[in-house]
Design an enzyme around this catalytic site. Sequence first.
Site, PDB file in Angstrom:
ATOM      1  N   LYS A  82     -19.722 -30.404 -21.309  1.00  0.00           N
ATOM      2  CA  LYS A  82     -19.152 -29.689 -20.108  1.00  0.00           C
ATOM      3  C   LYS A  82     -18.254 -29.122 -20.418  1.00  0.00           C
ATOM      4  CE  LYS A  82     -17.737 -33.308 -16.667  1.00  0.00           C
ATOM      5  NZ  LYS A  82     -17.343 -34.402 -15.669  1.00  0.00           N
ATOM      6  N   ARG A 125      -8.971 -47.905 -37.877  1.00  0.00           N
ATOM      7  CA  ARG A 125      -7.729 -47.393 -37.652  1.00  0.00           C
ATOM      8  C   ARG A 125      -6.422 -48.608 -38.317  1.00  0.00           C
ATOM      9  NH1 ARG A 125      -9.621 -46.369 -31.527  1.00  0.00           N
ATOM     10  NH2 ARG A 125     -10.164 -44.412 -31.502  1.00  0.00           N
ATOM     11  N   GLY A 136     -13.221 -38.313 -31.989  1.00  0.00           N
ATOM     12  CA  GLY A 136     -14.617 -39.191 -30.581  1.00  0.00           C
ATOM     13  C   GLY A 136     -16.198 -38.614 -31.222  1.00  0.00           C
ATOM     14  N   GLY A 194      -8.525 -37.460 -27.465  1.00  0.00           N
ATOM     15  CA  GLY A 194      -7.636 -37.155 -26.428  1.00  0.00           C
ATOM     16  C   GLY A 194      -6.842 -36.178 -27.522  1.00  0.00           C
TER      17      GLY A 194
HETATM   18  P1  AMP Z   1     -18.082 -34.932 -25.130  1.00  0.00           P
HETATM   19  O1  AMP Z   1     -17.458 -36.102 -25.011  1.00  0.00           O
HETATM   20  O2  AMP Z   1     -17.877 -33.985 -24.223  1.00  0.00           O
HETATM   21  O3  AMP Z   1     -17.469 -34.003 -26.514  1.00  0.00           O
HETATM   22  O4  AMP Z   1     -19.564 -35.229 -24.898  1.00  0.00           O
HETATM   23  C1  AMP Z   1     -20.487 -35.916 -26.173  1.00  0.00           C
HETATM   24  C2  AMP Z   1     -21.606 -35.958 -25.377  1.00  0.00           C
HETATM   25  O5  AMP Z   1     -22.445 -34.688 -25.012  1.00  0.00           O
HETATM   26  C3  AMP Z   1     -22.446 -36.663 -26.754  1.00  0.00           C
HETATM   27  O6  AMP Z   1     -22.686 -37.709 -26.103  1.00  0.00           O
HETATM   28  C4  AMP Z   1     -23.320 -36.103 -26.399  1.00  0.00           C
HETATM   29  O7  AMP Z   1     -25.145 -36.717 -26.136  1.00  0.00           O
HETATM   30  C5  AMP Z   1     -23.559 -34.794 -25.114  1.00  0.00           C
HETATM   31  N1  AMP Z   1     -24.635 -32.992 -24.894  1.00  0.00           N
HETATM   32  C6  AMP Z   1     -24.339 -32.585 -25.971  1.00  0.00           C
HETATM   33  N2  AMP Z   1     -25.224 -32.117 -25.750  1.00  0.00           N
HETATM   34  C7  AMP Z   1     -25.931 -32.454 -24.895  1.00  0.00           C
HETATM   35  C8  AMP Z   1     -26.848 -31.688 -23.367  1.00  0.00           C
HETATM   36  N3  AMP Z   1     -27.913 -30.807 -24.216  1.00  0.00           N
HETATM   37  N4  AMP Z   1     -27.079 -32.515 -22.775  1.00  0.00           N
HETATM   38  C9  AMP Z   1     -26.863 -33.135 -22.869  1.00  0.00           C
HETATM   39  N5  AMP Z   1     -25.991 -34.110 -23.254  1.00  0.00           N
HETATM   40  C10 AMP Z   1     -25.504 -33.212 -24.161  1.00  0.00           C
END
Ligand code: AMP
Length: 396
Positions: A201, A40, A353, A376
């Site tokens: 999610k 950064r 991220g 974000g």
């Molecule tokens: P996000 O912060 O919403 O972009 O989510 C990232 C996280 O989603 C990472 O830490 C991944 O390990 C998790 N992730 C991706 N695919 C899966 C899955 N099939 N089951 C559980 N966690 C997941």
Amino acid sequence: MNYNKKTIYDVDVKGKKVLLRCDFNVPQDKETGEITSNKRIVAAIPTIKYLLENGAAVIACSHLGKPKGEWKEKLTLAPVAKRLSELLNHEVIFAKDIIGEDAKAKAAALKPGEIMLLENLRFDIREEKNGEDFAKELASMAEIFVSDAFGTVHRAHASTAGVAKFLPAYSGLLVDKELSIMGKALDDPKRPFVAVLGGAKVSDKINVINNLLEKADTIIIGGGMAYTFKKAQGYEIGTSLLEADRIDYAKDMVKKAQEKGVKFMLPVDNLCAKEFSADAEPVLAEGNIPEDLMGMDIGPKTCEAFADAVKNAGTIVWNGPMGVFEFDKFAGGTKAMAKALAESGAVTIVGGGDSASAVEKLGFADKITHISTGGGASLEFLEGKELPGVACLLDK
Ligand code: AMP
């Protein structure tokens, strides 16, 4: 939202005091406090060099961590000042406060070609509350405001948006790059425009999907969020991540995509595991997932289908890993997606991220057009939201 903002090239900075908002929120070793990545700081250097070389006196500022308005010795920006000085090969004067006596005296004495750094902005509670008096005091030290902290432009804080009420506001080179590449991708993309979404999610990405349904030609869904969509289509998903309260939403999205002629792709096979563990034995499941298994990554047929869908794309935006990429056995899908983007010939944009760190970890970073520096912020960009730290900059 208008992304066409005036930059530091549009103003004569010679002899001017410039308040420069940077993102020096660097990762630190929990025990020793040592800065574990310079990234950064390095990202801010082109703007700083330009300003210094063109005769500005630079008053840099940033937040670090979450001190929540309290003075926390562990979160002082002093080590950042030292590291910035080493990287710039130039003295960086450090102020022991933000808008206090030390900062004001040092700012008043600052000469063209000199740079100083204020103490952690978030040591003052008024920073995050966008306190007008705090913004005014910050602004009083300078004649021009330059925003180069893309990671915080989605926040209406005193140093990201508040100060623009008192000073003419311009984008730095980093923010300008983010705006021109991502803004163009969303407003006038080279088609076909493919959006790849993953991560844990559905609920985090609802507004992104809503916005992209209006713009993209193809939407690809992987990661943990895919299983709520699979469930909505009547598949068994075993113990995979499920947001039961989003099933109706998922159904609606698929229907809406059909109506709009947007191709909506979901995994057709999955690498599954009995438990959420790096040592779990991967088991391939096509279609339904057995009741004792959870989907951890997209399977080989899905990798092929997704790679095929991005092959001839004009623009690809990717946010969120295709599986639990932190575990080597379940990183294959994310790796395949990163490779497909790297080989596509499209304008490729990776949101900050996890997907950004996946692309970097897997060694494809130099083959991607743009990796956003704001997690974000880039998500809110994809949501089509107005970003307060961008809206406050002068229009071109
Ligand atoms: P996000 O912060 O919403 O972009 O989510 C990232 C996280 O989603 C990472 O830490 C991944 O390990 C998790 N992730 C991706 N695919 C899966 C899955 N099939 N089951 C559980 N966690 C997941």
